[in-house]
Motif scaffolding. Structure first.
Motif, mmCIF file in Angstrom:
data_model
loop_
_atom_site.group_PDB
_atom_site.id
_atom_site.type_symbol
_atom_site.label_atom_id
_atom_site.label_comp_id
_atom_site.label_asym_id
_atom_site.label_seq_id
_atom_site.Cartn_x
_atom_site.Cartn_y
_atom_site.Cartn_z
ATOM 1 N N ASP A 73 35.683 45.623 43.440
ATOM 2 C CA ASP A 73 35.242 44.909 44.937
ATOM 3 C C ASP A 73 36.177 45.894 45.211
ATOM 4 O OD1 ASP A 73 35.195 43.947 47.238
ATOM 5 O OD2 ASP A 73 33.935 42.551 46.297
ATOM 6 N N ASP A 74 36.048 46.592 46.760
ATOM 7 C CA ASP A 74 36.726 47.592 47.731
ATOM 8 C C ASP A 74 37.612 46.836 48.506
ATOM 9 O OD1 ASP A 74 34.015 46.837 49.272
ATOM 10 O OD2 ASP A 74 35.498 48.365 50.456
ATOM 11 N N GLU A 75 37.771 45.671 48.476
ATOM 12 C CA GLU A 75 38.017 44.615 48.851
ATOM 13 C C GLU A 75 39.002 43.960 48.631
ATOM 14 O OE1 GLU A 75 37.017 42.647 52.858
ATOM 15 O OE2 GLU A 75 34.869 42.913 51.284
ATOM 16 N N GLN A 76 39.991 43.466 48.033
ATOM 17 C CA GLN A 76 41.246 43.186 47.464
ATOM 18 C C GLN A 76 40.950 42.254 47.278
ATOM 19 O OE1 GLN A 76 44.825 45.066 47.555
ATOM 20 N NE2 GLN A 76 46.214 43.460 46.012
ATOM 21 N N GLU A 77 41.158 41.164 48.031
ATOM 22 C CA GLU A 77 41.271 40.017 47.714
ATOM 23 C C GLU A 77 40.162 39.032 47.728
ATOM 24 O OE1 GLU A 77 43.775 37.806 49.588
ATOM 25 O OE2 GLU A 77 45.016 38.638 50.347
ATOM 26 N N VAL A 78 38.998 40.080 48.138
ATOM 27 C CA VAL A 78 37.311 39.132 46.968
ATOM 28 C C VAL A 78 37.836 39.591 46.162
ATOM 29 C CG1 VAL A 78 35.244 39.737 46.794
ATOM 30 C CG2 VAL A 78 37.032 39.341 49.391
ATOM 31 N N GLY A 79 38.390 40.548 45.267
ATOM 32 C CA GLY A 79 37.997 41.193 43.919
ATOM 33 C C GLY A 79 39.052 40.175 43.062
ATOM 34 N N GLU A 80 39.933 39.167 44.071
ATOM 35 C CA GLU A 80 41.293 39.097 43.508
ATOM 36 C C GLU A 80 40.781 37.573 43.163
ATOM 37 O OE1 GLU A 80 44.486 39.228 45.922
ATOM 38 O OE2 GLU A 80 45.439 40.724 44.652
ATOM 39 N N VAL A 81 40.249 36.561 44.437
ATOM 40 C CA VAL A 81 39.272 35.688 44.136
ATOM 41 C C VAL A 81 38.017 35.320 42.832
ATOM 42 C CG1 VAL A 81 38.367 33.883 45.340
ATOM 43 C CG2 VAL A 81 39.494 35.522 46.883
ATOM 44 N N VAL A 82 37.125 36.500 43.330
ATOM 45 C CA VAL A 82 36.409 36.282 41.941
ATOM 46 C C VAL A 82 37.607 36.597 40.387
ATOM 47 C CG1 VAL A 82 35.054 38.108 40.888
ATOM 48 C CG2 VAL A 82 34.912 38.008 43.425
ATOM 49 N N ARG A 83 38.381 37.371 40.669
ATOM 50 C CA ARG A 83 38.907 38.000 39.506
ATOM 51 C C ARG A 83 39.758 36.033 38.572
ATOM 52 N NH1 ARG A 83 44.225 40.057 40.267
ATOM 53 N NH2 ARG A 83 44.499 38.512 40.084
ATOM 54 N N ASP A 84 40.846 35.022 39.688
ATOM 55 C CA ASP A 84 41.188 34.567 39.844
ATOM 56 C C ASP A 84 40.239 33.102 39.149
ATOM 57 O OD1 ASP A 84 43.175 35.412 40.165
ATOM 58 O OD2 ASP A 84 43.545 34.335 42.062
ATOM 59 N N VAL A 85 38.613 32.897 39.812
ATOM 60 C CA VAL A 85 37.528 32.059 39.978
ATOM 61 C C VAL A 85 37.363 32.377 37.614
ATOM 62 C CG1 VAL A 85 35.758 30.533 39.255
ATOM 63 C CG2 VAL A 85 37.353 31.894 41.875
ATOM 64 N N LEU A 86 37.602 33.269 37.998
ATOM 65 C CA LEU A 86 36.752 33.501 36.419
ATOM 66 C C LEU A 86 37.644 33.772 35.238
ATOM 67 C CD1 LEU A 86 34.535 36.679 37.119
ATOM 68 C CD2 LEU A 86 34.075 34.556 36.837
ATOM 69 N N ILE A 87 39.142 33.692 35.453
ATOM 70 C CA ILE A 87 40.082 33.326 34.534
ATOM 71 C C ILE A 87 40.588 31.964 34.080
ATOM 72 C CG2 ILE A 87 42.284 34.198 34.407
ATOM 73 C CD1 ILE A 87 41.897 36.727 35.835
ATOM 74 N N ALA A 88 40.185 31.239 34.974
ATOM 75 C CA ALA A 88 39.811 29.805 35.414
ATOM 76 C C ALA A 88 38.976 29.575 34.147
ATOM 77 C CB ALA A 88 40.522 29.463 36.379
ATOM 78 N N GLU A 89 38.387 29.773 34.111
ATOM 79 C CA GLU A 89 36.988 29.855 33.065
ATOM 80 C C GLU A 89 37.439 30.598 31.614
ATOM 81 O OE1 GLU A 89 34.386 27.422 33.260
ATOM 82 O OE2 GLU A 89 35.464 27.183 35.159
ATOM 83 N N GLY A 90 38.337 30.874 31.560
ATOM 84 C CA GLY A 90 38.721 31.087 30.000
ATOM 85 C C GLY A 90 38.124 32.532 30.078
ATOM 86 N N HIS A 91 37.668 33.340 30.832
ATOM 87 C CA HIS A 91 37.658 34.804 30.934
ATOM 88 C C HIS A 91 38.631 36.317 30.827
ATOM 89 C CE1 HIS A 91 33.206 33.000 30.875
ATOM 90 N NE2 HIS A 91 33.702 33.126 32.269
ATOM 91 N N THR A 92 38.647 36.949 30.646
ATOM 92 C CA THR A 92 38.960 37.900 30.868
ATOM 93 C C THR A 92 39.115 39.182 31.521
ATOM 94 O OG1 THR A 92 40.364 37.780 27.650
ATOM 95 C CG2 THR A 92 40.363 39.927 29.459
ATOM 96 N N VAL A 93 38.921 39.105 32.553
ATOM 97 C CA VAL A 93 38.856 40.044 33.771
ATOM 98 C C VAL A 93 39.911 41.136 34.185
ATOM 99 C CG1 VAL A 93 38.088 40.138 36.516
ATOM 100 C CG2 VAL A 93 38.163 38.238 34.145
ATOM 101 N N ASP A 94 38.559 42.743 34.074
ATOM 102 C CA ASP A 94 39.468 43.212 34.744
ATOM 103 C C ASP A 94 39.521 43.801 36.290
ATOM 104 O OD1 ASP A 94 41.559 43.498 32.577
ATOM 105 O OD2 ASP A 94 40.016 45.603 31.912
ATOM 106 N N VAL A 95 39.516 44.151 37.564
ATOM 107 C CA VAL A 95 39.319 44.284 38.751
ATOM 108 C C VAL A 95 39.248 46.345 38.888
ATOM 109 C CG1 VAL A 95 39.358 44.065 40.838
ATOM 110 C CG2 VAL A 95 39.464 41.476 39.169
ATOM 111 N N ALA A 96 38.612 46.239 39.905
ATOM 112 C CA ALA A 96 38.180 48.017 40.059
ATOM 113 C C ALA A 96 38.506 47.853 41.595
ATOM 114 C CB ALA A 96 37.796 48.753 39.002
ATOM 115 N N MET A 97 38.586 48.399 42.304
ATOM 116 C CA MET A 97 38.740 48.495 44.232
ATOM 117 C C MET A 97 37.841 49.701 43.816
ATOM 118 S SD MET A 97 42.840 46.586 45.533
ATOM 119 C CE MET A 97 41.385 47.761 46.636
ATOM 120 N N SER A 98 36.921 50.338 43.840
ATOM 121 C CA SER A 98 36.138 51.491 43.595
ATOM 122 C C SER A 98 35.026 51.791 42.663
ATOM 123 C CB SER A 98 36.436 52.508 43.738
ATOM 124 O OG SER A 98 36.696 53.446 42.897
#
Length: 206
Positions: A73-98
């Motif tokens: 997700d090119d929007e940092q704030e949105v990508g971080e929200v998705v990441r944080d939600v999925l990490i809270a569920e126990g997943h391992t998450v990487d974020v790319a901005m493009s």
């Protein structure tokens, strides 16, 4: 930590509430004009022993089918929200901005699922999904659509999209989508090896 940017997603408190409720806890708020706001979080005493993960002494409850997920997700704030939600569920998450960076990550690292934004400057979510299909075939791709965008379900299936998540998204929908596409991918691997797990529902759009 980094300074907060102006104009966030407005989902921070929603994430906290979701995590607290997942742990059967409670959250209350008390505000006094000119003095500030106090949030109080309460949690029940654990009845089961926690299982230790990793070597740092961190203790987490046993989780169902955690996966390795890529968020693009090119929007940092949105990508971080998705990441944080999925990490809270126990997943391992990487974020790319493009899209380009996401595809590069996918080329060098195995993922169980990918969440990609539909509208990005360098390439659309459709293009990302198509390229990912060549780079890592079989990995389910969830398309995150912008505000007010409607997509044809049949077209999504034809183009290999496993699920669609609409912004502003509901956290429970996001969590359910991740769970469903991970289970569906696991079931597909089971069928390919002749050991299909019974009772797994196919993914659905949210």
């Amino acid at each position: 930590g980094r300074s907060r940017q102006v104009g966030g997603t407005g989902l921070g408190l929603s994430i906290v509430k979701h995590v607290v409720e997942r742990m059967n806890g409670s959250i209350s708020v008390e505000s006094q004009l000119g003095k500030g706001t106090t949030f109080t979080l309460g949690f029940p005493k654990a009845k089961e022993a926690m299982l230790v993960r990793g070597g740092d002494g961190a203790a987490l409850p046993q989780l169902l089918r955690p996966g390795r997920i890529l968020v693009i997700d090119d929007e940092q704030e949105v990508g971080e929200v998705v990441r944080d939600v999925l990490i809270a569920e126990g997943h391992t998450v990487d974020v790319a901005m493009s899209g380009k960076d996401g595809i590069s990550l996918a080329e060098g690292s195995p993922y169980d699922a990918v969440f990609t934004d539909l509208g990005m400057p360098d390439m659309s979510g459709w293009e990302v999904a198509e390229r990912l299909g060549r780079v890592c075939p079989g990995v389910p791709v969830a398309l995150v659509t912008g505000w007010g965008t409607s997509l044809d379900e049949q077209e999504c299936r034809r183009k290999g999209i496993a699920a669609v998540v609409h912004k502003p998204f509901d956290i429970q929908d996001l969590v359910r989508t991740a769970t469903e596409i991970l289970h569906a991918a696991e079931s597909a691997r089971g069928r390919a090896s002749g050991s299909e797990a019974p009772g797994v529902e196919p993914p659905r759009n949210v």
